[in-house]
Design an enzyme around this catalytic site. Structure first.
Site, mmCIF file in Angstrom:
data_model
loop_
_atom_site.group_PDB
_atom_site.id
_atom_site.type_symbol
_atom_site.label_atom_id
_atom_site.label_comp_id
_atom_site.label_asym_id
_atom_site.label_seq_id
_atom_site.Cartn_x
_atom_site.Cartn_y
_atom_site.Cartn_z
ATOM 1 N N ASP A 1 0.832 -1.197 0.000
ATOM 2 C CA ASP A 1 0.000 0.000 0.000
ATOM 3 C C ASP A 1 0.874 1.258 0.000
ATOM 4 O O ASP A 1 1.867 1.344 0.742
ATOM 5 C CB ASP A 1 -0.859 -0.027 1.273
ATOM 6 C CG ASP A 1 -1.832 1.121 1.363
ATOM 7 O OD1 ASP A 1 -2.759 1.156 0.543
ATOM 8 O OD2 ASP A 1 -1.665 1.986 2.253
ATOM 9 N N GLU B 1 1.135 -0.448 -5.155
ATOM 10 C CA GLU B 1 0.206 0.647 -5.419
ATOM 11 C C GLU B 1 1.060 1.841 -5.821
ATOM 12 O O GLU B 1 1.553 2.584 -4.992
ATOM 13 C CB GLU B 1 -0.631 0.993 -4.185
ATOM 14 C CG GLU B 1 -1.745 1.949 -4.558
ATOM 15 C CD GLU B 1 -2.276 2.813 -3.419
ATOM 16 O OE1 GLU B 1 -3.265 3.512 -3.657
ATOM 17 O OE2 GLU B 1 -1.684 2.818 -2.323
HETATM 18 C C1 NOJ Z 1 -4.275 3.254 -0.535
HETATM 19 C C2 NOJ Z 1 -5.463 2.388 -0.304
HETATM 20 O O1 NOJ Z 1 -5.795 1.725 -1.489
HETATM 21 C C3 NOJ Z 1 -6.565 3.301 0.200
HETATM 22 O O2 NOJ Z 1 -7.794 2.634 0.244
HETATM 23 C C4 NOJ Z 1 -6.141 3.831 1.531
HETATM 24 O O3 NOJ Z 1 -7.106 4.752 1.990
HETATM 25 C C5 NOJ Z 1 -4.785 4.511 1.451
HETATM 26 N N1 NOJ Z 1 -3.823 3.791 0.701
HETATM 27 C C6 NOJ Z 1 -4.208 4.720 2.829
HETATM 28 O O4 NOJ Z 1 -3.770 3.498 3.343
#
Ligand code: NOJ
Ligand code: CA
Length: 567
Positions: free
Chosen positions: A233, A294
């Site tokens: 993430d 991500e």
């Molecule tokens: C990316 C995640 O996909 C999202 O849902 C989240 O709010 C943020 N990172 C913070 O962790």
């Protein structure tokens, strides 16, 4: 407001810092006879656990619910599931605020339920991937509770604490991507702590080797439990400028949260992140595991940095630029596919997830949405690269945002209303059948089930050979059984066509052609196959009125033709 991608995504994608170049594909695992790794042939499927299947009828999906649907996933053609965070969490950001990395939140079940899930998944040849929230913990994590307790606590330096510039003044101008200052004052020790996301998500201090060791150990702990990898993430935000320089203002005006538009120059994509990724990759390689990222990159050059200079960082950094092609434009898709196809690592294609408006709405024209959903499936499931599906996409689930501020669950939707309605709309319960609550729960679902469950649900679509689900199954089956689609190289053809996207996938002596009509009118085109040494194409999978004769293909509006080329 219908928006192509939420403003949070737009903010994230605007970061642009380039600092390294890319190189070729290597791996410490030899893979199959042709050197392909398991994750290159696998189809991934993201499960938002709160919304997938509720086994105990408390209105929230859980691990036993996921286990009960493994046969469905297998039959669909899924090889790996990525479960969004299911660890203990106060759920401020619905699990992306982790208070214990080595356990399961009771609302989702127990570690025993997790072990059962992995063992049942393994029986079906399905890998389980977890979501590793590397940038921040919950403010309720023991590490943070200790950190905030005193300036001399053992975990003080595990987070980023600084004095303010003066009374009531944070250390610098950085704003949280979820609104407001990125600094929160804590009266216990009279200092501010840094949080890129919500205040309840304090950023870890990755410059502290103890943080690194503890977090690396988390991955080892789960690998030993049978996990086949992680989706990392928010990797862009791992490091901050140690001098805390103010971010430049990008343009005049205010965003949905009333904050200035900042270029996140000093708190995103710092080069130090790559050393961490190389370390995490080393651990992953010891377990033949995959790391998905991500990664909100501005261009493919930036994406290449995440593969690593010797392909020793992320195997699958997600290409979100693909999700930014928000219209059915062959020219724009051609451009983006060519760019990522030329990247230094294996491409990763995503069209929906829990943070962005579903592809069904982004591309649908309101009249041919099911046909367009099939068209998009035919696109991203036939490209060279690993696709990551999002639950419900295969049945044509629609984004259904709340209509009243008081119904919003996602905090950014409450603070950003009405410009930013939050992400509830793309997180609604999976639609299993046409019974009450779409068969997701017998209790009260945590988010309302969209009315479309009556027409778009697994049970009914399974009986209809013309459904979106039936098409997904067919294209996934073809992908799994056709070497050219699995591994073949990509070559765009008919590149001047403004309505039809066509390309070849070639592996050894086998070539498949994919022809996608992205317009609402019938199309007729000449594939000029002779130029590529072929005479005609035999249909492998096509929509009802799309056919080929010799070099010529006729397509109905939004029609699909996938064919084997013959000499
Ligand atoms: C990316 C995640 O996909 C999202 O849902 C989240 O709010 C943020 N990172 C913070 O962790
Ligand atoms: Ca439940």
């Amino acid at each position: 407001m219908k928006h192509p991608v939420p403003s949070i995504a737009i903010l994230l994608v605007l970061f642009c810092i380039s600092w390294r170049s890319a190189s070729s594909q290597t791996s410490s695992h030899s893979g199959d006879a042709e050197g392909h790794q398991w994750w290159q042939h696998a189809v991934f499927y993201e499960i938002y656990p709160r919304s997938f299947a509720d086994s105990n009828n408390d209105g929230i999906g859980d691990l036993k619910g996921i286990t009960s649907k493994l046969d469905y996933l297998k039959d669909l053609g899924v090889d790996a599931i990525w479960i969004s965070p299911c660890f203990p969490s106060p759920q401020v950001d619905f699990g992306y605020d982790v208070s214990d990395y080595e356990n399961i939140d009771p609302m989702y079940g127990t570690l025993a339920d997790f072990d059962m899930l992995t063992s049942e998944a393994k029986k079906r040849g399905i890998h389980v991937i977890l979501d590793f929230v590397v940038n921040h913990t919950s403010d309720q994590h023991q590490w943070f509770l200790d950190s905030k307790s005193s300036r001399t606590s053992a975990h003080r330096d595990w987070y980023i604490w600084r004095d303010g510039k003066g009374p009531g003044q944070p250390p610098n101008n950085w704003v949280s991507t979820f609104g407001g200052s990125a600094w929160k004052f804590d009266p216990t020790t009279n200092q501010y702590y840094y949080h890129y996301f919500y205040a309840e998500q304090p950023d870890l201090n990755w410059r502290n080797p103890a943080v690194k060791d503890a977090m690396f150990d988390v991955t080892r702990w789960w690998y030993k439990r049978g996990v086949a990898g992680f989706r990392l993430d928010a990797v862009d935000t791992l490091f901050e400028d140690p001098n805390l320089r103010d971010n430049p203002i990008q343009k005049p005006g205010k965003n949905a949260f009333g904050d200035p538009f900042e270029e996140k120059k000093y708190n995103t994509k710092l080069p130090e992140v790559h050393e961490v990724l190389r370390g995490l990759r080393q651990v992953a390689d010891e377990h033949n595991a995959v790391l998905i990222g991500e990664t909100w990159t501005a261009d493919v050059a930036e994406l290449n940095q995440y593969y690593g200079q010797s392909n020793n960082e992320l195997q699958l950094p997600m290409d979100f630029l693909f999700t930014m092609v928000n219209k059915l434009s062959p020219a724009e898709f051609r451009k983006q596919i060519a760019a990522v196809d030329a990247a230094s690592g294996w491409p990763t294609f995503v069209i929906s997830n829990h943070d962005i408006v579903r592809s069904y709405d982004r591309y649908g024209d309101g009249k041919h949405n099911d046909q367009i959903a099939k068209l998009m499936a035919a696109l991203y499931l036939t490209l060279r690269g690993t696709p990551i599906m999002y639950y419900g996409e295969e049945i044509g689930m629609k984004t259904t945002p709340p209509t009243r501020q008081e119904d919003v669950k996602d905090p950014i939707g409450r603070t950003g209303w009405p410009k930013e309605k939050g992400r509830d709309g793309e997180r609604t319960p999976m639609q299993w059948n046409s019974s009450e609550n779409a068969g997701f729960t017998k209790g009260t679902p945590w988010l309302p089930v969209p009315p479309t469950y009556k027409t778009h649900n697994v049970a009914d679509e399974s009986k209809n050979s013309d459904s979106v689900l039936a098409f997904y199954k067919k294209v996934l089956k073809l992908r799994h059984t056709n070497q050219a689609l699995l591994e073949g190289n990509y070559k765009a053809i008919n590149e001047d066509d403004a309505n039809v996207l066509s390309y070849l996938r070639t592996h050894k002596d086998q070539t498949v052609v994919v022809v996608l009509n992205m317009s609402d009118s019938p199309q007729k085109l000449n594939l000029d196959l002779k130029r590529n040494g072929f005479a005609s194409a035999n249909s492998l999978l096509s929509t009802a009125k799309s056919t080929a004769k010799g070099e010529e293909v006729q397509l109905e509006p939004y029609g699909i033709f996938i064919g084997q080329l013959i000499k």
